[in-house]
Design an enzyme around this catalytic site. Structure first.
Site, short mmCIF file in Angstrom:
data_model
loop_
_atom_site.label_atom_id
_atom_site.label_comp_id
_atom_site.label_asym_id
_atom_site.label_seq_id
_atom_site.Cartn_x
_atom_site.Cartn_y
_atom_site.Cartn_z
CG ASN A 221 20.58 29.07 -26.32
OD1 ASN A 221 19.83 28.89 -25.36
ND2 ASN A 221 21.12 30.25 -26.76
CE1 TYR A 222 24.77 31.40 -22.06
CE2 TYR A 222 23.29 31.68 -24.07
CZ TYR A 222 24.25 32.04 -23.44
OH TYR A 222 25.51 32.87 -24.07
CD GLU B 99 14.00 35.63 -21.49
OE1 GLU B 99 14.54 34.41 -21.43
OE2 GLU B 99 14.21 36.42 -20.81
CB CYS C 11 18.25 34.50 -27.76
SG CYS C 11 18.96 35.36 -26.19
N1 LIG Z 1 14.81 35.46 -26.02
C1 LIG Z 1 15.45 34.94 -25.17
O1 LIG Z 1 15.77 35.23 -23.94
C2 LIG Z 1 16.29 33.51 -25.89
C3 LIG Z 1 17.20 33.06 -25.09
C4 LIG Z 1 17.99 31.55 -25.61
C5 LIG Z 1 17.22 31.31 -26.67
N2 LIG Z 1 16.43 31.74 -27.37
C6 LIG Z 1 15.75 31.12 -28.63
O2 LIG Z 1 15.83 29.80 -28.41
C7 LIG Z 1 16.07 29.28 -29.70
C8 LIG Z 1 16.88 28.04 -29.56
O3 LIG Z 1 16.62 27.24 -28.52
P1 LIG Z 1 16.02 25.69 -28.58
O4 LIG Z 1 16.53 25.10 -30.06
O5 LIG Z 1 16.04 24.81 -27.38
O6 LIG Z 1 14.49 26.27 -28.81
P2 LIG Z 1 13.11 25.43 -28.84
O7 LIG Z 1 12.00 26.24 -29.15
O8 LIG Z 1 13.27 24.09 -29.89
O9 LIG Z 1 13.01 24.46 -27.60
C9 LIG Z 1 13.03 25.25 -26.36
C10 LIG Z 1 12.51 24.31 -25.26
O10 LIG Z 1 10.95 23.88 -25.43
C11 LIG Z 1 10.77 22.43 -25.44
N3 LIG Z 1 9.98 22.12 -26.35
C12 LIG Z 1 9.97 21.72 -27.63
N4 LIG Z 1 8.78 21.33 -27.89
C13 LIG Z 1 7.94 21.82 -26.91
C14 LIG Z 1 6.43 21.82 -26.92
N5 LIG Z 1 5.67 20.99 -27.86
N6 LIG Z 1 5.85 22.08 -25.61
C15 LIG Z 1 6.73 22.56 -24.88
N7 LIG Z 1 7.89 22.58 -24.64
C16 LIG Z 1 8.73 22.21 -25.85
C17 LIG Z 1 12.52 22.03 -25.86
O11 LIG Z 1 12.39 20.71 -25.25
C18 LIG Z 1 13.16 23.13 -25.14
O12 LIG Z 1 13.37 23.01 -23.62
C19 LIG Z 1 16.39 30.25 -30.71
O13 LIG Z 1 15.38 30.50 -31.34
C20 LIG Z 1 16.76 31.17 -29.70
O14 LIG Z 1 16.75 32.63 -30.33
C21 LIG Z 1 15.92 32.97 -26.99
#
Ligand SMILES: NC(=O)c1ccc[n+]([C@@H]2O[C@H](COP(=O)([O-])OP(=O)(O)OC[C@H]3O[C@@H](n4cnc5c(N)ncnc54)[C@H](O)[C@@H]3O)[C@@H](O)[C@H]2O)c1
Length: 429
Positions: free
Chosen positions: A111-112, A206, A240
């Site tokens: 998302n960012y 995060e 998030c």
């Molecule tokens: N707390 C915060 O600051 C914050 C900010 C933005 C988004 N989020 C959270 O992120 C989520 C949405 O983002 P998303 O769908 O990209 O999340 P996601 O967990 O699916 O993916 C995040 C990242 O992890 C990578 N990834 C996936 N499987 C992995 C693995 N096994 N090992 C290492 N990396 C792996 C993905 O390619 C991506 O780059 C929501 O739950 C949101 O709340 C949190």
């Protein structure tokens, strides 16, 4: 991994002022290239055009801010004398300074992809670390352009490496690699499994949130409704810090729901190029998940304030009233433009709901009574509470962190001196 390790050794010896100078340059180049990078964000993750530009500009500003603060924070050390602790004479002295950790693995979410990458890259670099960045699949092209800006600023290539690929395929290799000295991750529950697999290295996580918005009977309902719509539906709820559940006191619930609905009707739905408020969500998987939550709530008796409508990955904004705690949407993070409203009989009930969540990221309270607002904020077991304002990350130099399943540690520059992600204290006795 090897080039990152090698590059870090000489980077750590590069004077702090020089590291800062290069970061300032990178920040400026990033802002100069805002248009092509923002265009990638529009195409890759359907981010509305204006928001995409804002993401890049804010990222450039953050790089410069980090360079500035980094020089101040890292330029200082500490001097202790032994006779300040009982039983000791003044015979020992202690000098401390910050040293880098080594190779930092940075994994941002879709998302960012630029902002949440830069917010890991800049603090790590100013502190003398090298970076291996694994961008999200959707957003990888924007991230590659962003990394190119750092290379154009003169950072050696090995210092910032960008490794693209599906997390499910290359994730374990990276997160479990012995050459990694720190992981800084932003995303969903994946972070929890990474924290179980990673070795004995500092982790900064995060993760997801279920940001609750508690509305009291004395609230400015117009303000609350505006913040709920902005907080709940910006970037189609894929934030998030999006408002993810509204907990409103029964006596003002009808009036609040009416005002929110009036504002929801005005949201534009369509293409990110047209700067629409609501754009397609990131994947078909995500759309199906959101639909599952809506259907579960509908079956269990929630009131759908608008007709549920979906075309491909484009989901029209939807407010669900009369949601109860036996519905999945009361607890799960939709990450889409659908927002549940739970009517509560007391503020305590709202706080209880907020604290029963496994998440603890952000939340907000609407009331004109500031004393009550502070007491409620204190009772909410979450990282940040906004009073009479929508949850949000930022300004980017504010500390930001989640409790419980929402994270470990805080990423912000304001905490650079306390932040183990980017450095640890070195003792010289
Ligand atoms: N707390 C915060 O600051 C914050 C900010 C933005 C988004 N989020 C959270 O992120 C989520 C949405 O983002 P998303 O769908 O990209 O999340 P996601 O967990 O699916 O993916 C995040 C990242 O992890 C990578 N990834 C996936 N499987 C992995 C693995 N096994 N090992 C290492 N990396 C792996 C993905 O390619 C991506 O780059 C929501 O739950 C949101 O709340 C949190």
């Amino acid at each position: 991994m090897e080039s990152s390790r090698m590059a870090q050794k000489s980077w750590a010896k590069t004077p702090l002022w020089k590291r800062a100078e290069m970061l300032h340059k990178a920040g400026a180049i990033l802002k100069d290239h805002k248009k092509p990078i923002a265009e990638c964000l529009v195409k890759e993750i359907a981010k509305p055009a204006t928001d995409a530009l804002t993401e890049v500009v804010r990222s450039g500003d953050f790089v410069s801010y980090c360079a500035e603060e980094g020089v101040r924070i890292l330029g200082k050390g500490e001097f202790l004398v032994s006779d300040s602790f009982p039983g000791n004479d003044r015979t020992k002295y202690c000098l401390t300074s910050k040293v880098p950790l080594g190779v930092v693995l940075a994994i941002p979410p879709f998302n960012y992809p630029v902002n949440l990458a830069v917010s890991k890259i800049a603090p790590a670099l100013i502190a003398g670390n090298s970076l291996v960045l694994k961008p999200p699949t959707q957003g990888a092209v924007a991230a590659l352009h962003m990394v190119h800006c750092f290379h154009m600023a003169g950072f050696p290539k090995g210092l910032i490496s960008c490794v693209t690929g599906k997390g499910s395929e290359i994730g374990d290799f990276l997160t479990m690699h012995p050459g990694i000295n720190c992981i800084s991750f932003t995303g969903g529950d994946t972070g929890i499994s990474i924290s179980k697999k990673a070795g004995m290295i500092p982790l900064q996580m995060e993760l997801g949130g279920k940001d609750a918005c508690i509305v009291l009977d004395d609230a400015d309902l117009d303000l609350a409704a505006s913040c709920i719509v902005k907080g709940g539906f910006s970037y189609s709820g894929q934030r998030c810090t999006a408002v993810k559940v509204v907990l409103v006191v029964e006596s003002v619930a009808d009036a609040l729901v009416k005002q929110v609905n009036q504002k929801v009707e005005k949201l534009s739905v369509g293409a990110p190029e047209d700067d629409c408020d609501i754009t397609p969500v990131v994947t078909e998987f995500s759309s199906n998940f959101i639909e599952g939550l809506v259907m579960d709530a509908k079956q269990k008796g929630a009131t759908l304030c608008q007709e549920y409508r979906r075309e491909g990955n484009l989901i029209w904004p939807l407010l669900l009233d009369n949601v109860r705690s036996d519905m999945r949407i009361a607890w799960e993070e939709p990450f889409g433009p659908v927002l549940p409203v739970i009517r509560i009989n007391s503020v305590e009930e709202g706080i209880r709901h907020c604290n029963q969540s496994n998440f603890g990221l952000q939340g907000c309270v609407f009331t004109k009574d500031i004393n009550r607002a502070i007491q409620i904020s204190d009772a909410m077991e979450i990282g940040t509470v906004q009073i009479n304002s929508a949850p949000a990350r930022g300004p980017d130099h504010f500390p930001f962190q989640g409790l419980k399943d929402s994270g470990i540690g805080s990423q912000e520059i304001a905490n650079l001196d306390r932040n183990i992600d980017d450095m640890h204290d070195k003792l010289a006795l």
